[in-house]
Design a protein around this motif. Sequence first.
Motif, PDB file in Angstrom:
ATOM      1  N   PRO A  53      23.194  43.300 -35.378  1.00  0.00           N
ATOM      2  CA  PRO A  53      23.477  41.955 -34.893  1.00  0.00           C
ATOM      3  C   PRO A  53      24.417  41.898 -33.700  1.00  0.00           C
ATOM      4  CG  PRO A  53      23.524  42.024 -37.290  1.00  0.00           C
ATOM      5  CD  PRO A  53      23.407  43.455 -36.813  1.00  0.00           C
ATOM      6  N   ALA A  69      23.617  40.352 -30.340  1.00  0.00           N
ATOM      7  CA  ALA A  69      23.644  38.911 -30.053  1.00  0.00           C
ATOM      8  C   ALA A  69      24.249  38.623 -28.685  1.00  0.00           C
ATOM      9  CB  ALA A  69      24.438  38.177 -31.128  1.00  0.00           C
ATOM     10  N   TYR A 118      17.062  42.836 -41.263  1.00  0.00           N
ATOM     11  CA  TYR A 118      16.878  43.254 -39.870  1.00  0.00           C
ATOM     12  C   TYR A 118      17.067  44.756 -39.656  1.00  0.00           C
ATOM     13  CZ  TYR A 118      17.229  43.162 -34.759  1.00  0.00           C
ATOM     14  OH  TYR A 118      17.040  43.390 -33.430  1.00  0.00           O
ATOM     15  N   GLN A 146      13.649  37.459 -36.758  1.00  0.00           N
ATOM     16  CA  GLN A 146      14.903  37.762 -37.421  1.00  0.00           C
ATOM     17  C   GLN A 146      16.075  37.722 -36.437  1.00  0.00           C
ATOM     18  OE1 GLN A 146      14.279  41.456 -39.621  1.00  0.00           O
ATOM     19  NE2 GLN A 146      13.992  40.206 -41.446  1.00  0.00           N
ATOM     20  N   ALA A 147      15.842  38.151 -35.213  1.00  0.00           N
ATOM     21  CA  ALA A 147      16.910  38.077 -34.218  1.00  0.00           C
ATOM     22  C   ALA A 147      17.339  36.626 -33.999  1.00  0.00           C
ATOM     23  CB  ALA A 147      16.467  38.714 -32.906  1.00  0.00           C
ATOM     24  N   ALA A 189      20.826  35.983 -32.363  1.00  0.00           N
ATOM     25  CA  ALA A 189      20.682  36.907 -31.235  1.00  0.00           C
ATOM     26  C   ALA A 189      19.469  36.514 -30.411  1.00  0.00           C
ATOM     27  CB  ALA A 189      20.560  38.344 -31.743  1.00  0.00           C
ATOM     28  N   VAL A 239      17.989  39.013 -27.801  1.00  0.00           N
ATOM     29  CA  VAL A 239      17.257  40.105 -28.434  1.00  0.00           C
ATOM     30  C   VAL A 239      15.887  39.626 -28.893  1.00  0.00           C
ATOM     31  CG1 VAL A 239      17.272  41.776 -30.335  1.00  0.00           C
ATOM     32  CG2 VAL A 239      19.385  41.237 -29.131  1.00  0.00           C
ATOM     33  N   ALA A 240      15.832  38.421 -29.453  1.00  0.00           N
ATOM     34  CA  ALA A 240      14.545  37.848 -29.865  1.00  0.00           C
ATOM     35  C   ALA A 240      13.600  37.759 -28.682  1.00  0.00           C
ATOM     36  CB  ALA A 240      14.761  36.467 -30.478  1.00  0.00           C
ATOM     37  N   HIS A 256      12.099  41.209 -27.997  1.00  0.00           N
ATOM     38  CA  HIS A 256      11.073  41.573 -28.972  1.00  0.00           C
ATOM     39  C   HIS A 256       9.770  40.822 -28.706  1.00  0.00           C
ATOM     40  CE1 HIS A 256      13.532  44.108 -31.458  1.00  0.00           C
ATOM     41  NE2 HIS A 256      14.339  43.135 -31.865  1.00  0.00           N
TER      42      HIS A 256
END
Length: 446
Positions: free
Chosen positions: A109, A112, A172, A214-215, A220, A223-224, A227
């Motif tokens: 995490p 983030a 995660y 999940q990000a 975060a 990060v999402a 992905h």
Amino acid sequence: MADSAEVREAMRSLGRRLASFRRAVRLSQEALADKVHYGRSTVASVEVGLQNAVEAFWQRADDAVAANGELLRAYRSLVELRAAENRAAASVFAMPSIDRRVLPQPSRPAAAYVPFLPAALDRPALDWLVGEDPRRPVRDGCRLDEAFVVEAERRLATLRDRDHQLGAGAAYPDVMGFLQTDVRRLVAISPADGPIGRRAHTVALGAFELAGYQAVDLGADGVAQQHYLRALALTGAEGDRLYGAYLLAVSIGHLALHCGHPHRGLRMVQTAIQGGGPATTPLVGAALHAVLARAHARLGEERKCSNALAVAEASLSRADVDDEPPWVRYLSPAYLADEVAHCLFDLGHYEPARREIDQAVAGVGASRVRRLAIDTALLASTLARSGRVDEACARGREATDLARRTTSMRTVQRVAQLRLDLSPYEHEREVVDLFDYLHEVLPAAG
């Protein structure tokens, strides 16, 4: 937007100035909302710096509170500040090549701190739309047997169930481990390699999508974005228009809305609808138009929102689940009711929103704790904004109890929003008791 502290403080400052002007001319939030043609929820969120608003909002607000252009000028300064930061960040943000041997690096995490960059969405979306992707997959001659793919499918399903029950904080790290082990092998083959290749491709995309989701759940957002864009590029490289359209609208479009960029979210879903074309199945079409409705609702465009919801409902009614991809079969009448409820809430129609939330909650399984927590908190907010304070507090306690069972930042944020919605009644006994309970069992929301 999940941007710098400077931008966030500028948003809060602008919101405080709006609230000050509004009080000076003796307007309630509801009265101002009527004048600017937005819901009270938008006004409330803008005033505390939790939500962006478009220039039309600030033009009308400036006139409504007799700010003589001060609010509009401050808004344009904020836009310029954000644009400058986006340009600076975009200069160092590069989409990595979809080399099948190179997978995402963030594994905790702490990632983030990676910012969400709305300007970095346009080029990948255009590349996907026109079918241009210079990052062709790297093949290494790998072949997988069916048993490996079956086990990967089972593991992905288990990770999804764990995520639904407990939230991203509990799952995660395992998802990232899955990406770096099984998915590393799955992406080495192509859907063109036959049934096993197609199944491997679907599992790999599902893993990237889950990691992105999940990000978001961890807060975060940057990060999402990474992905999701990796997954989108993979669909482009493989010519998977259906999953690509879904990712662009449902994953990336929702992310843009979540980060306070409704225009960008609208652009993503419109691109997805255009690019999906005849490959779009009824259930996927329903998902795309539900996000389209959410974007229009966030922009205060009620008629367009209603039209998009009508298309979504009609598409859902035509769908034969057995003919749909497994990854979209979750989309049920209860799921669509949840999307409708959020639209109505954003438009300020709280009583109809409450009815839709009741339908959504009734159709959610008891194991979907995160969804139940978010919807119960949203229900409490509709009651609070309708002045039904006792009921709102009772539902708020239920939402708090559900949220404490998860490791989801989104549930905490939703309960925190309820606290904001109850702030006008903060001296009433029931509200004081709820706030004390929040501080005790869910301090992050208090």
